[in-house]
Write an enzyme that holds these catalytic residues in place. Structure first.
Site, mmCIF file in Angstrom:
data_model
loop_
_atom_site.group_PDB
_atom_site.id
_atom_site.type_symbol
_atom_site.label_atom_id
_atom_site.label_comp_id
_atom_site.label_asym_id
_atom_site.label_seq_id
_atom_site.Cartn_x
_atom_site.Cartn_y
_atom_site.Cartn_z
ATOM 1 N N SER A 183 0.811 -1.263 0.087
ATOM 2 C CA SER A 183 0.204 -0.091 -0.128
ATOM 3 C C SER A 183 1.159 1.209 -0.030
ATOM 4 O O SER A 183 1.833 1.559 -0.849
ATOM 5 C CB SER A 183 -0.978 -0.103 1.172
ATOM 6 N N HIS A 201 -7.786 -5.732 -0.332
ATOM 7 C CA HIS A 201 -6.377 -4.856 -0.102
ATOM 8 C C HIS A 201 -5.890 -5.653 1.086
ATOM 9 O O HIS A 201 -6.267 -5.333 2.135
ATOM 10 C CB HIS A 201 -6.995 -3.427 -0.022
ATOM 11 N N TRP A 243 -9.909 0.543 -5.204
ATOM 12 C CA TRP A 243 -9.183 2.018 -4.933
ATOM 13 C C TRP A 243 -7.742 2.077 -5.596
ATOM 14 O O TRP A 243 -7.384 3.134 -6.184
ATOM 15 C CB TRP A 243 -9.344 2.123 -3.488
ATOM 16 N N LYS A 287 4.178 2.131 -2.255
ATOM 17 C CA LYS A 287 4.714 3.363 -3.236
ATOM 18 C C LYS A 287 6.224 3.754 -2.697
ATOM 19 O O LYS A 287 6.983 4.025 -3.409
ATOM 20 C CB LYS A 287 3.774 4.468 -2.842
HETATM 21 C C1 GTR Z 1 -5.261 4.332 1.474
HETATM 22 C C2 GTR Z 1 -4.987 5.280 0.649
HETATM 23 C C3 GTR Z 1 -4.145 4.536 -0.526
HETATM 24 C C4 GTR Z 1 -3.160 3.296 0.141
HETATM 25 C C5 GTR Z 1 -3.694 2.875 1.399
HETATM 26 C C6 GTR Z 1 -2.685 2.282 2.511
HETATM 27 O O1 GTR Z 1 -6.164 5.137 2.266
HETATM 28 O O2 GTR Z 1 -5.824 5.853 -0.274
HETATM 29 O O3 GTR Z 1 -3.270 5.275 -1.284
HETATM 30 O O4 GTR Z 1 -1.857 3.849 0.161
HETATM 31 O O5 GTR Z 1 -4.527 3.819 2.218
HETATM 32 O O6 GTR Z 1 -1.759 2.777 2.632
HETATM 33 O O7 GTR Z 1 -3.193 1.370 3.468
#
Ligand code: GTR
Length: 391
Positions: free
Chosen positions: A227, A369, A318, A231
């Site tokens: 997540s 996710h 997402w 990045k």
């Molecule tokens: C979310 C965000 C994503 C992702 C995620 C995470 O809220 O919108 O870009 O990075 O968090 O890190 O769990």
């Protein structure tokens, strides 16, 4: 089928010349793209040098019921009178005593103690997000994301750092964590780095430590993350070419996913919700993705020719799996410049059928996710192939 947007070409330089050799890529285009990401997206990593000290505070050769070596290392960062301590937790297979082990390096979200129930893991001294339910920061609360025993059984080490040791994950105007040490002048420029830059910096400091530890094979270090930390792993791997393999798990917007035409989270949404992750300049591209001189496939291209593995999951709209996969396709010409395959198929694969044979690997996992045991098995299958090919 989603209509493809027109994208900047990683192999056409800013002055319009076409990049036709590895030399031209390395000497000109790669630095140009790196600088664009630093100036427009993640911010520049400061030149300010910090003094680093590594102190091994714990070394146990019979950890995990006798199956692993555990080390805990304090990375002390000092700039003038200011200091910061970052705790690095490492598990290694016993084979590392005779032959240095390859290692996966991941930041974690909840504290090192959440990745395994091992009672000896130091509790964090840094910030714990008050929104976290107490259960989420209990020992072993996130053990499903790190399957340490299985990693060690397959001959790999695992190293992890709690991201808030480096920079707590909220918008405080960069008053805490690493920023006050390295940022210099009080007035931040529009291209000053944010939290993702600082977290990526810490991954490179873990790499600095590995270079001092002869139980770790510094030529076989994989950097990865889930997540926002995925990045971060991509940005760390793009900047620091000592990382031999780079892994992005569900990294989505401003991670692996191409921003132009992206579904789910957009640049505007991410800048609104997480203004501290990127540099100020990035806000100029809210709803203006087409004006960005880069897109995320070019970040993936910066990892070439080193192996890259990208993972999406079916319910993670997402993050946008299609945009993550397309990014692998669009980064492939950079790998091809090096005579490599890039992604081995330009067709989005069926869920749970990993593409492992190229220099860019990919899978679409069924589910939410998350970072799961299945993902780890794929990372290790991919790393096995890549590291064997190198041996
Ligand atoms: C979310 C965000 C994503 C992702 C995620 C995470 O809220 O919108 O870009 O990075 O968090 O890190 O769990």
């Amino acid at each position: 089928m989603r209509e493809m947007c027109s994208l900047p070409d990683p192999l056409i330089a800013g002055d319009g010349t076409s990049v036709e050799s590895i030399h031209a890529w390395r000497q000109a285009r790669r630095p140009e793209i790196l600088d664009l990401f630093a100036t427009q997206v993640y911010g520049h990593t400061p030149d300010q040098q910090a003094q680093l000290t590594f102190t091994v505070t714990d070394e146990d050769h019979s950890a995990l019921d006798g199956n692993a070596i555990r080390k805990q290392v304090t990375i002390k960062v000092a700039v003038d009178q200011q200091t910061l301590e970052i705790d690095l937790l490492i598990y290694l297979p016993h084979a590392a005593l005779t032959s240095p082990a390859p290692i996966f390096t991941f930041l974690n979200f909840g504290g090192n103690h959440t990745i395994h129930a091992d009672p000896t893991i130091k509790l964090p001294k840094s910030y714990i997000n008050p929104d976290q339910l107490p259960a989420a920061v209990q020992r072993g609360a996130k053990a499903s994301r790190f399957i340490v025993e299985q990693i060690v059984a397959r001959g790999y080490g695992l190293a992890t750092i709690y991201h808030a040791d480096v920079d707590p994950d909220f918008d405080d105007g960069f008053q805490n964590g690493l920023h006050p040490l390295l940022d210099g002048p009080l007035i931040r420029t529009r291209d000053a780095w944010g939290s993702i830059g600082a977290w990526a910096w810490a991954l490179s400091r873990a790499m600095d430590y590995f270079e001092t530890d002869d139980q770790i094979d510094q030529t076989r270090v994989a950097v990865g993350g889930h997540s926002r930390l995925g990045k971060t792993a991509l940005w760390a791997g793009a900047q620091d070419q000592r990382f031999a393999v780079v892994i992005s798990n569900n990294s989505g917007c401003t991670g692996a996913a191409i921003s132009r035409g992206k579904q789910g989270e957009t640049i505007e949404a991410i800048n609104r919700e997480f203004p501290h992750w990127f540099c100020h300049n990035y806000r100029a591209y809210n709803r203006k993705e087409d004006e960005l001189p880069v897109d995320q496939h070019m970040l993936l291209g910066l990892i070439a020719p080193r192996p890259l593995y990208v993972c999406s999951s079916t319910e993670d709209e997402w993050a946008d799996p299609v945009a993550e996969f397309n990014s692998c396709v669009q980064a492939s010409p950079v790998y091809q410049l090096f005579g490599q395959v890039g992604i081995p198929s330009y067709e989005m694969p069926t869920p749970d059928e990993p593409l492992l044979t190229g220099n860019i690997g990919y899978h679409l996992r069924t589910g939410k996710h998350d970072l799961t045991a299945y993902d780890w098995r794929c990372f290790m299958d991919f790393a096995d192939r890549q590291f064997k090919a190198k041996a």
